[in-house]
Write a protein that holds these residues in place. Structure first.
Motif, short mmCIF file in Angstrom:
data_model
loop_
_atom_site.label_atom_id
_atom_site.label_comp_id
_atom_site.label_asym_id
_atom_site.label_seq_id
_atom_site.Cartn_x
_atom_site.Cartn_y
_atom_site.Cartn_z
N GLU A 17 0.84 -1.20 0.00
CA GLU A 17 0.00 0.00 0.00
C GLU A 17 0.87 1.25 0.00
OE1 GLU A 17 -3.54 2.09 2.61
OE2 GLU A 17 -2.60 0.26 3.32
N ARG A 25 -1.43 2.99 5.49
CA ARG A 25 -2.66 3.23 6.24
C ARG A 25 -2.33 3.58 7.68
NH1 ARG A 25 -8.10 1.67 5.91
NH2 ARG A 25 -7.65 1.22 3.75
N VAL A 45 -4.72 9.72 -0.23
CA VAL A 45 -5.79 8.83 0.23
C VAL A 45 -7.07 9.15 -0.52
CG1 VAL A 45 -7.14 8.16 2.23
CG2 VAL A 45 -4.72 8.69 2.48
N SER A 48 -7.04 7.69 -3.98
CA SER A 48 -7.14 6.24 -4.09
C SER A 48 -8.51 5.73 -3.70
CB SER A 48 -6.06 5.57 -3.24
OG SER A 48 -6.28 5.86 -1.89
N HIS A 49 -9.28 6.48 -2.91
CA HIS A 49 -10.56 5.98 -2.43
C HIS A 49 -11.76 6.71 -3.01
CE1 HIS A 49 -8.84 3.30 0.53
NE2 HIS A 49 -7.97 4.24 0.78
N THR A 85 -15.93 8.23 10.29
CA THR A 85 -16.29 6.83 10.08
C THR A 85 -17.59 6.77 9.27
OG1 THR A 85 -17.62 6.73 12.08
CG2 THR A 85 -15.27 6.12 12.28
N MET A 125 -15.14 1.58 9.95
CA MET A 125 -14.86 1.75 8.52
C MET A 125 -14.87 3.25 8.22
SD MET A 125 -16.98 0.25 5.29
CE MET A 125 -16.20 0.16 3.68
N LEU A 128 -14.73 7.23 3.62
CA LEU A 128 -14.04 7.23 2.33
C LEU A 128 -13.98 5.84 1.71
CD1 LEU A 128 -10.98 9.50 3.02
CD2 LEU A 128 -12.72 9.84 1.29
N ASP A 129 -13.82 4.83 2.57
CA ASP A 129 -13.71 3.47 2.06
C ASP A 129 -15.03 2.92 1.55
OD1 ASP A 129 -10.99 3.16 2.37
OD2 ASP A 129 -11.14 2.44 4.43
N ARG A 133 -19.49 1.83 -3.07
CA ARG A 133 -20.02 0.55 -2.60
C ARG A 133 -21.52 0.71 -2.30
NH1 ARG A 133 -15.37 -1.50 0.18
NH2 ARG A 133 -16.41 -3.53 0.21
#
Ligand code: FES
Ligand code: FES
Length: 220
Positions: A17, A25, A45, A48-49, A85, A125, A128-129, A133
């Motif tokens: 990573e 991370r 970051v 990438s996200h 989060t 979580m 951003l992640d 989704r």
């Protein structure tokens, strides 16, 4: 006698990573924890996200960005900080309050939501992640005044006391029944093993999950 302090430092290769983004991370989270998110750290970051994120650094040094989250089939634009989060983005920014914050450290399951159909503790979580989704919460289950069979079964089997754990259990049961519509009692126990109920309603939750499976087989 050799001096241990003279030993050469071992060479450590950067983690994959780190090689891709120039930041690990761990390093990123450390920076966030110290309140020291810098303009050089965050964009790596972000990019990438969240391709569509527009990062901004305020005069106070807090960096936030506008991201899009797909919650229960609808796209929402949300302003988040790097450290926000998913639970906080849902509850505090989008008023999606079914994920409960109980332990806030990935231990109890009260904040469980589905990400692409799989259970996730939203308190650990990063928002951003979750970009790109499918996020599913209890709010999506009922259709108008008609409850989802899992919700009906929880009520019929009296599978809640204080109710703080209930949305997390309902989502865990949903993920289980979507993947396995005909579970055994053992499979139900395993399916909800990431969720804790301080009131001890486990037997009724198990009964509710089995009853929900029966209802869903009959078509509700
Ligand atoms: S509040 Fe997230 S796991 Fe407990
Ligand atoms: S019903 Fe109270 S924590 Fe489960």
């Amino acid at each position: 006698m050799p001096d241990l302090h003279d030993k050469p430092e071992p060479e450590i290769s950067p983690a994959p990573e780190t090689q891709q983004t120039g930041i690990s991370r761990r390093g990123f989270l450390k920076g966030v924890g110290a309140g020291a998110v810098t303009a050089t750290v965050v964009p790596a970051v972000w990019l990438s996200h969240a391709e569509n994120a527009a990062a901004q650094t305020s005069p106070m040094g807090v960096t936030d960005a506008s991201i899009q989250l797909k919650v229960n089939g609808k796209i929402h634009t949300v302003q988040v900080e790097a450290r926000t989060t998913l639970a906080s983005a849902l509850r505090d920014r989008l008023d999606v309050t079914s994920p409960k914050l109980v332990c806030d450290r990935g231990e109890c399951g009260a904040c469980t939501v589905l990400i692409d159909g799989k259970t996730v503790y939203s308190c650990i979580m990063l928002a951003l992640d979750a970009v790109g989704r499918d996020i599913t919460t209890v709010e999506s289950l009922a259709s108008g005044e008609t409850l989802h069979p899992i919700q009906e079964a929880f009520i019929e089997k009296d599978a809640l006391m204080c109710g703080f754990c209930t949305p997390g259990f309902v989502m865990a049961v949903k993920a289980l029944l979507d993947a396995n519509p005909n579970p055994t009692l053992e499979e139900v126990k395993r399916g909800v093993s990431g969720n804790i109920c301080r009131c001890g309603t486990y037997p009724r939750v198990f009964e509710a999950a089995l009853e929900a499976a029966r209802k869903m087989k009959k078509g509700g």
